[in-house]
Motif scaffolding. Structure first.
Motif, mmCIF file in Angstrom:
data_model
loop_
_atom_site.group_PDB
_atom_site.id
_atom_site.type_symbol
_atom_site.label_atom_id
_atom_site.label_comp_id
_atom_site.label_asym_id
_atom_site.label_seq_id
_atom_site.Cartn_x
_atom_site.Cartn_y
_atom_site.Cartn_z
ATOM 1 N N CYS A 89 9.002 -46.591 34.681
ATOM 2 C CA CYS A 89 9.420 -46.389 33.302
ATOM 3 C C CYS A 89 8.833 -47.460 32.382
ATOM 4 N N ASN A 91 10.280 -48.207 29.517
ATOM 5 C CA ASN A 91 11.348 -48.476 28.540
ATOM 6 C C ASN A 91 12.112 -49.746 28.899
ATOM 7 N N ASN A 92 13.020 -50.051 28.037
ATOM 8 C CA ASN A 92 13.896 -51.203 28.244
ATOM 9 C C ASN A 92 15.237 -50.828 27.601
ATOM 10 N N CYS A 93 15.831 -49.755 28.135
ATOM 11 C CA CYS A 93 17.000 -49.147 27.478
ATOM 12 C C CYS A 93 18.141 -50.161 27.318
ATOM 13 N N PHE A 95 21.122 -49.788 27.690
ATOM 14 C CA PHE A 95 22.224 -49.614 28.647
ATOM 15 C C PHE A 95 21.717 -49.624 30.085
ATOM 16 N N CYS A 96 20.451 -50.017 30.275
ATOM 17 C CA CYS A 96 19.858 -49.876 31.613
ATOM 18 C C CYS A 96 20.678 -50.641 32.659
ATOM 19 N N LEU A 98 19.679 -51.662 35.410
ATOM 20 C CA LEU A 98 18.892 -52.723 36.057
ATOM 21 C C LEU A 98 18.986 -54.049 35.319
ATOM 22 N N ARG A 112 12.555 -48.436 39.161
ATOM 23 C CA ARG A 112 12.574 -47.968 37.762
ATOM 24 C C ARG A 112 11.689 -46.740 37.641
ATOM 25 N N THR A 127 12.493 -39.753 30.838
ATOM 26 C CA THR A 127 12.593 -39.879 29.373
ATOM 27 C C THR A 127 11.414 -39.250 28.639
HETATM 28 S S1 SF4 Z 1 17.691 -46.664 31.963
HETATM 29 FE FE1 SF4 Z 1 16.044 -45.673 33.123
HETATM 30 S S2 SF4 Z 1 14.512 -45.221 31.572
HETATM 31 FE FE2 SF4 Z 1 15.873 -46.764 30.682
HETATM 32 S S3 SF4 Z 1 14.923 -48.722 31.155
HETATM 33 FE FE3 SF4 Z 1 16.369 -48.309 32.795
HETATM 34 S S4 SF4 Z 1 15.136 -47.290 34.375
HETATM 35 FE FE4 SF4 Z 1 13.976 -47.200 32.468
#
Ligand code: SF4
Length: 438
Positions: A89, A91-93, A95-96, A98, A112, A127
């Motif tokens: 991915c 992104n850096n959501c 709410f992630c 991780l 990811r 996404t």
């Molecule tokens: S929630 Fe999913 S798409 Fe968003 S940063 Fe984390 S791994 Fe990536």
């Protein structure tokens, strides 16, 4: 070396006769380099094949011609579905999960992936932010349908703020319409974060999505917040009041009680203290893996199986059994075992494990750790001899908890008998009743 590493070859199959064996690497079919299992399926459909593979027996690249009926399988299984590396991915959501975790847990937790191939094969949500024109063309050419897509918001400013992608985002409605117009069925998820994409923003998102024909269903799920959020965006958790507001807002747009197009995650009903909808609401339970309908399925399964149960095992002291679970499911289990009590005059205990590892806001059984389970059993004044756990808290091979304990290690630490069982009403009742002759 690119290509698919062979896990096994069926004895006597076309691949076997061609000399392909486990650990070989299939490089191309009809001169088409294989990127993944989907390419393999597509290209090996023809009746005349030129298969090029690296043989670990003769230690060189081998070419074989194979003649077969169109569509007949070659008999190969591969070690992984993707041969050229996972698409990760970009992104850096906000709410992630991780970002709200700690090191040294089960390695699969840190993957990811945002790979459309695994969306098609395994139902993983993607996404679309890392898709290029070629990927979109391939999805439509190979008809990779259905796909599972995280939308969160159709307001591009809100979506950008939530995804914080390193890529320039195409408007999500553009991509969804494109896929839909090319015959790809879509299952959507919206992860709702209070004050980001709820309220009027959610209303707009729902109205936009309702107009796209290829969308089959939309799962609306609450953000999951652990206690490891010091460096994360401040996001408020759902509580009884805002969960109720959200249920009302969704009902305002889609009040259907049957096969709801916008289906709410179980957790909203628990938080809001509102009855879990009937099975009709969930249609064919297509969003089950996203926590939409799991509880209704469990309740109905348990009640049906209880109605079919007439005799309990003679050699089990029911009241010395304790079922450990997360807070979310414990209330439901208490009610179900009350029905059991009415029928049989005794019942097992139910004990909710406090999730000290992730924090109390994480209340689902699937995220309980071995350490918290051990602590609960040791502290327990329940005088139980056997503790049952849902297998959803173990790795896919049923072996390890998130923090690396085996069931045997939990037994040794606590000195009690512990058993993991499949998460279904039937499996749970099978622990207590005599085997039935079907
Ligand atoms: S929630 Fe999913 S798409 Fe968003 S940063 Fe984390 S791994 Fe990536």
């Amino acid at each position: 070396m690119n290509g698919g590493k062979v896990e096994a070859v069926e004895f006597g199959s076309y691949a076997w006769d061609a000399g392909i064996r486990a650990d070989d690497v299939v490089l191309s079919v009809n001169n088409y380099p294989l990127r993944d299992w989907l390419d393999y399926l597509d290209k090996s459909y023809a009746k005349e094949l030129l298969v090029i593979y690296y043989s670990t027996i003769v230690k060189q690249v081998v070419e074989k011609r194979i003649l077969k009926a169109a569509g007949q399988p070659l008999g190969i299984t591969f070690c992984t579905p993707v041969f050229d590396g996972l698409k990760v991915c970009a992104n850096n959501c906000i709410f992630c999960f991780l970002q709200q975790t700690v090191p040294d847990l089960r390695p699969t937790l840190y993957i990811r992936d945002d790979d459309y191939r695994l969306s098609f094969l395994d139902g993983n949500y993607i996404t679309l932010s890392n898709l290029n024109e070629d990927d979109l063309a391939r999805i439509t050419a190979q008809k990779l349908s259905p796909l599972y897509i995280s939308v969160h918001s159709t307001d591009e400013r809100i979506r950008r703020d939530m995804l914080r992608s390193s890529k320039e985002l195409r408007p999500i409605l553009f991509d969804l319409r494109f896929l839909s117009e090319h015959g790809i069925d879509l299952y959507i998820q919206i992860v709702v974060c209070p004050h980001f994409n709820d309220g009027e923003s959610l209303r707009k998102t729902m109205l936009d999505l309702r107009n796209i024909q290829g969308i089959q269903k939309v799962a609306i799920v609450p953000v999951g917040l652990t206690k490891f959020r010091e460096k994360c965006t401040d996001i408020k958790a759902f509580n009884r009041n805002n969960a109720r507001d959200l249920i009302n807002l969704v009902a305002d747009i889609d009040g259907s009680k049957e096969n709801a197009f916008f289906a709410l995650a179980d957790e909203f009903f628990l938080l809001a203290d509102v009855d879990i909808p009937d099975a009709n609401y969930y249609g064919d339970f297509e969003l089950y893996d996203n926590g939409v309908g799991m509880l209704r399925d469990f309740i109905d399964d348990f009640q049906f199986e209880l109605s079919q149960t007439n005799e309990l095992k003679a050699d089990i002291a029911i009241n010395e059994v304790c079922i450990l679970t997360g807070f979310a499911a414990s209330y439901i289990l208490e009610e179900l075992f009350q029905l059991f009590y009415f029928k049989f005059g005794s019942r097992p205990k139910v004990c909710a494990v406090v999730n000290e590892f992730w924090g109390e806001m994480i209340n689902v059984a699937g995220l309980l750790t071995g350490a918290d389970i051990i602590k609960t059993i040791k502290d327990s004044a329940l005088q139980s001899k056997l503790f049952l756990l849902p297998d959803s808290l173990l790795s896919r091979d049923g072996h390890l908890t998130l923090d690396g304990y085996t069931i045997r290690e939990i037994e040794l630490e606590t000195g009690f008998q512990v058993k993991a069982i499949h998460t279904s009403g039937k499996a749970l009742l099978d622990e207590f009743r005599e085997e039935r002759n079907e």
